[in-house]
Design a protein around this motif. Structure first.
Motif, short mmCIF file in Angstrom:
data_model
loop_
_atom_site.label_atom_id
_atom_site.label_comp_id
_atom_site.label_asym_id
_atom_site.label_seq_id
_atom_site.Cartn_x
_atom_site.Cartn_y
_atom_site.Cartn_z
N PHE A 1 37.38 37.51 36.94
CA PHE A 1 36.76 38.08 35.76
C PHE A 1 36.46 39.71 35.89
CE2 PHE A 1 33.52 35.95 38.01
CZ PHE A 1 32.69 37.09 38.50
N ASP A 2 36.31 40.59 34.70
CA ASP A 2 36.30 41.86 34.84
C ASP A 2 37.26 42.43 35.70
OD1 ASP A 2 34.05 41.45 33.19
OD2 ASP A 2 32.73 41.71 35.06
N ASN A 3 38.73 42.16 35.68
CA ASN A 3 39.61 42.74 36.49
C ASN A 3 39.75 42.38 37.94
OD1 ASN A 3 41.33 43.53 34.14
ND2 ASN A 3 39.79 45.21 34.05
N VAL A 4 38.68 41.34 38.22
CA VAL A 4 38.54 41.32 39.92
C VAL A 4 39.36 40.18 40.20
CG1 VAL A 4 36.98 40.45 41.57
CG2 VAL A 4 36.04 41.73 39.74
N LYS A 5 40.11 40.17 41.35
CA LYS A 5 41.03 39.25 41.84
C LYS A 5 40.56 38.72 43.28
CE LYS A 5 45.24 40.33 39.70
NZ LYS A 5 47.09 40.71 39.93
N PHE A 6 40.70 37.52 43.58
CA PHE A 6 40.39 36.94 44.65
C PHE A 6 41.82 36.65 45.53
CE2 PHE A 6 39.92 32.96 46.97
CZ PHE A 6 39.18 33.43 47.95
N PHE A 7 41.95 36.87 46.82
CA PHE A 7 43.02 36.62 47.50
C PHE A 7 42.58 35.75 48.60
CE2 PHE A 7 44.04 40.35 45.38
CZ PHE A 7 45.53 40.31 45.07
N LYS A 8 43.03 34.66 48.99
CA LYS A 8 42.91 33.70 50.33
C LYS A 8 44.28 33.70 50.92
CE LYS A 8 41.57 29.49 51.97
NZ LYS A 8 41.04 27.84 51.70
#
Length: 840
Positions: free
Chosen positions: A718-725
């Motif tokens: 959300f809010d242009n936040v990305k998560f990378f694993k």
């Protein structure tokens, strides 16, 4: 009151002014009104009203006596020799005067050469007004009474309720003779006008969630009308006198109990408002409930209890008054010349149908519930109203302790009828409906304090069925007409029971669906009918809520909406149900604006049912969201953060991670300003990154190619936040971790490049679906696993401005099996095609 009388006498002896004496009386009235709360707590109902009226009698009598002393000093004439009589009219005359109601007073006199009457009368009225009494008066010579009564039906009615207060009893005897003549004069016309006014009040003040206790349907005026008609016809002085000739003891007890309760409510309403107040507004209910001693229970708040009892009393008064009045006036309007017409209108079962209304004899024998159902089923399926004479017959039905299977099968046939609403409404008025549909019993007169519905649950449900039979919208009517007969049968029951789950401590839609299933099984509905009815009731607010609260032009909204319905048929049925439900809420709930929104939502949704893969995916996402929302950690989050999590466009996030992990990621993302990361290096190297700035992941993968990428997840939160694993097959040496951290930090510099060998990808191993959805394109890759494969592909994505919304990257049996969902814009598909060409 004795003290006041002595004080007035002292004032007279001290030759005090009229102003001072009126002020004395005014202060006494103020003290008296201030004591009424305590007095009411001990004496409620009619007893309170009678005692209040007697107190007003004493005050008026004191004023009358003072006026005489003012004129005659110590030579006041004997009571009967002065031809002035003060009488109470209206509710005051009936001894039903409410606290802040106007005091209707009629002063009758006879001209006499020995007395100057008019100044005395003026003195009485002025003193009463100066004392703060709300006097509404009439003044007549005794010879004028008959003429005055014929000026207006309202005046005649008031005079018929005249009651002696004080003055000449000799003159009162003459007044009574005039009143008798007035009562007997043109009785039929008087009754006709009263019946007309009765109908007009019902239209002007319909029974709803804020009833008018005095003038509304079932209000005190209905009981007054019964009394007025009975008084004119039979000369009865009290309603009790109707027993046993016109009503039996049981009927009168129910009627009197309801009337008594409404007296209590109206008095409590006046006392709570501190003024004349006859409408039980929602904001007045708590104060009235407190004055009447209602307390919250485990299952019902005090406000619900009193409103339910008030509505119940109003209904009893309404129906019972209609029946009693009909019994009384039928002989008055009977015309023997119409007997031959009645014979032609008579049905096989000895009913009469005239102007699409069903009538019955008041002498019709009572029947068992089974016989009642069989008899009504024989009538033609046509739009027809049911006269109160039929309601009277239905009320006498002999009810079994439990409904047999035969009764349920008979009742089932009613739902096959095109015109069902008026039948069920007749059953409702006769207290049969909740016996036939026992799950509806707890919704009878159940208020809805939502600021939206204007009717209690049971009436709202019946009105919803009414609008199903009277659809004005041509498009929705065509949808309804296209439904098969079994579908219409199911829809009639679903419409009637759509709110049956209300009033319980549970989601009323889910509970209502369960109740519908259980009851529909008793009626032997098919499994298909039951499943569809359950679906409609579980989601009966879905279409309205979606149209009014969400962006219906968002693909996510449409997919979420249709995934709950699963079929175009369910959408059509829900559209019809929503139309009926909104119309039954209030006159304004279904507006042109709402109609356009619902039609637009229907059109957008109807074209989406071919996208089975997306619908299945959305349905799976919604189930995961439900599980998440029940999680304690999620429940503890700020409401704004909850909304952000649920707004994430990444379905894969919900499919792959359990609730506690999603909450953990959301908190991490919420607290991250630019980027944040952590490294795990137990059995293998694993890097987690949360970022809301550009991230050169292609560069990082290229630099770490020796660790052998095995799996990678990319989720847009959300809010242009990305998560990378990013998971690798190998473990890093401890001495390499510092270098890896420096590489991660460098990866946020977009000008960094890594030398990466171009992989070998054959045609057909990578595919592009640009119409996956309105907002996302899909790229799938199934190719031989090669060192640097993902580093190379993602570098090309970055170069051509392809934004990955979500990705699932894994290696199975030395094959890279990857899925990318990419944000669509004007050029993304063209750029993606170029990337694929470069990869071949």
């Amino acid at each position: 009151m004795k003290d006041l009388e002595f004080e007035i006498e002292e004032y007279i002896q001290g030759q005090r002014s009229d102003f001072e004496i009126s002020k004395l009386i005014k202060n006494h009235i103020k003290e008296y009104l201030g004591s009424l709360d305590e007095f009411f707590s001990q004496n409620q109902g009619k007893d309170f009203l009678v005692k209040h009226a007697k107190q007003i009698d004493r005050l008026i009598t004191l004023i009358y006596k003072y006026a005489l002393r003012q004129f005659f000093k110590e030579y006041v004439p004997l009571q009967n020799t002065l031809p002035i009589t003060l009488t109470a009219l209206g509710s005051y005359g009936r001894e039903e005067l409410c606290v802040y109601s106007d005091i209707d007073l009629m002063i009758v006199y006879k001209k006499c050469d020995g007395y100057n009457i008019e100044p005395i009368i003026k003195s009485i009225l002025h003193l009463a007004w100066d004392s703060g009494m709300k006097i509404s008066h009439r003044t007549h010579e005794v010879e004028e009474l008959f003429h005055a009564s014929n000026e207006d039906n309202t005046i005649k009615t008031a005079m018929l309720e005249a009651r002696f207060i004080c003055g000449s009893k000799y003159l009162w005897t003459q007044i009574q003779r005039e009143l008798l003549y007035i009562r007997k004069y043109e009785q039929k016309e008087f009754i006709r006008q009263k019946l007309e006014a009765y109908k007009e009040r019902g239209i002007k003040f319909p029974l709803n969630m804020e009833p008018n206790i005095k003038d509304g349907v079932g209000g005190l005026r209905d009981a007054n009308t019964l009394f007025w008609i009975a008084h004119v016809m039979a000369g009865i002085g009290r309603l009790n006198d109707l027993v046993p000739k016109y009503l039996n003891d049981e009927e009168f007890r129910e009627f009197r109990s309801s009337l008594e309760f409404l007296f209590r409510v109206r008095s409590a309403l006046h006392l709570s408002a501190g003024k004349k107040q006859d409408i039980l507004n929602i904001d007045m209910i708590p104060g009235v409930a407190e004055k009447l001693g209602y307390k919250d229970t485990k299952t019902k708040r005090a406000e619900v209890q009193i409103t339910q009892r008030t509505l119940q009393s109003l209904w009893i008064l309404k129906v019972t008054s209609q029946i009693f009045i009909k019994r009384l006036v039928s002989p008055v309007f009977f015309d023997s010349n119409n007997i031959h017409v009645l014979k032609k209108l008579r049905t096989k079962d000895s009913f009469y149908i005239y102007n699409n209304t069903l009538y019955a004899s008041f002498h019709r024998k009572k029947a068992s519930l089974k016989e009642v159902l069989k008899t009504i089923l024989k009538l033609d399926d046509m739009p027809m109203k049911y006269d109160v004479s039929v309601i009277n017959w239905l009320k006498k039905s002999a009810l079994p302790p439990h409904n047999s299977k035969e009764i349920y099968m008979l009742f089932r046939q009613f739902f096959e009828r095109k015109y069902l609403n008026q039948i069920l409404y007749a059953f409702y008025k006769a207290n049969l409906l909740h016996h036939l549909i026992k799950p509806m019993a707890h919704t009878v007169n159940l208020p809805q304090f939502d600021g939206y519905h204007i009717y209690p649950v049971d009436i709202h449900s019946l009105k919803t069925l009414y609008f199903l039979e009277n659809i004005d919208d041509a498009f929705i009517k065509a949808l309804y007409d296209d439904i098969c007969e079994n579908g219409k049968m199911m829809l009639r029951l679903a419409v009637l029971l759509h709110d049956v789950g209300k009033g319980k401590n549970a989601d009323h839609s889910k509970l209502g669906a369960k109740i519908f299933k259980a009851y529909a099984q008793k009626l032997n509905f098919s499994e298909e009918q039951i499943n569809m009815g359950e679906l409609l009731i579980r989601h009966h607010t879905l279409m309205s809520n979606t149209a009014n609260r969400e962006d219906i032009y968002s693909e996510k909204t449409i997919l979420s909406f249709v995934s709950k319905l699963r079929s175009l048929r369910a959408l059509q049925l829900l559209y019809v149900l929503t139309y009926c439900d909104l119309n039954a809420v209030s006159f304004k709930a279904y507006s042109r604006f709402n109609a356009n929104l619902l039609r637009e939502l229907y059109e957008l949704s109807a074209g989406s049912f071919g996208q089975n893969e997306l619908i299945d995916e959305t349905a799976r996402r919604l189930k995961k969201e439900e599980i998440l929302q029940k999680n304690d950690e999620f429940a503890a989050l700020l409401p704004s953060l909850k909304r952000k999590i649920l707004s994430s466009s990444s379905n894969l996030l919900f499919f792959k991670y359990p609730p506690h992990k999603i909450v953990e990621l959301a908190k991490w993302a919420h607290n991250t300003k630019e980027f944040s990361y952590n490294i795990e290096n137990d059995n293998h190297l694993c890097i987690h990154v949360v970022k809301n700035i550009n991230f050169n992941v292609g560069f990082l993968l290229g630099k770490l190619v020796v660790f052998d990428l095995v799996q990678m997840d990319i989720f847009k939160l959300f809010d242009n936040v990305k998560f990378f694993k990013i998971e690798f097959n190998k473990r890093a040496d401890d001495c390499e971790l510092f270098y890896i951290e420096s590489l991660i930090r460098e990866s946020f510099l977009m000008d960094k490049k890594a030398r990466i060998k171009k992989p070998v990808i054959l045609k057909g191993e990578i595919k592009l679906d640009c119409v996956h959805s309105k907002s996302l394109a899909k790229i799938t890759l199934n190719a031989k696993d090669q060192q640097g494969l993902m580093a190379y592909i993602i570098s090309l994505f970055d170069e051509y401005g392809i934004d990955i919304a979500s990705a699932k990257i894994q290696t199975i049996k030395q094959r890279a099996r990857n899925l990318f969902l990419i944000e669509k814009d004007d050029k993304v598909c063209d750029n993606a095609k170029k990337v694929i060409e470069l990869l071949y």
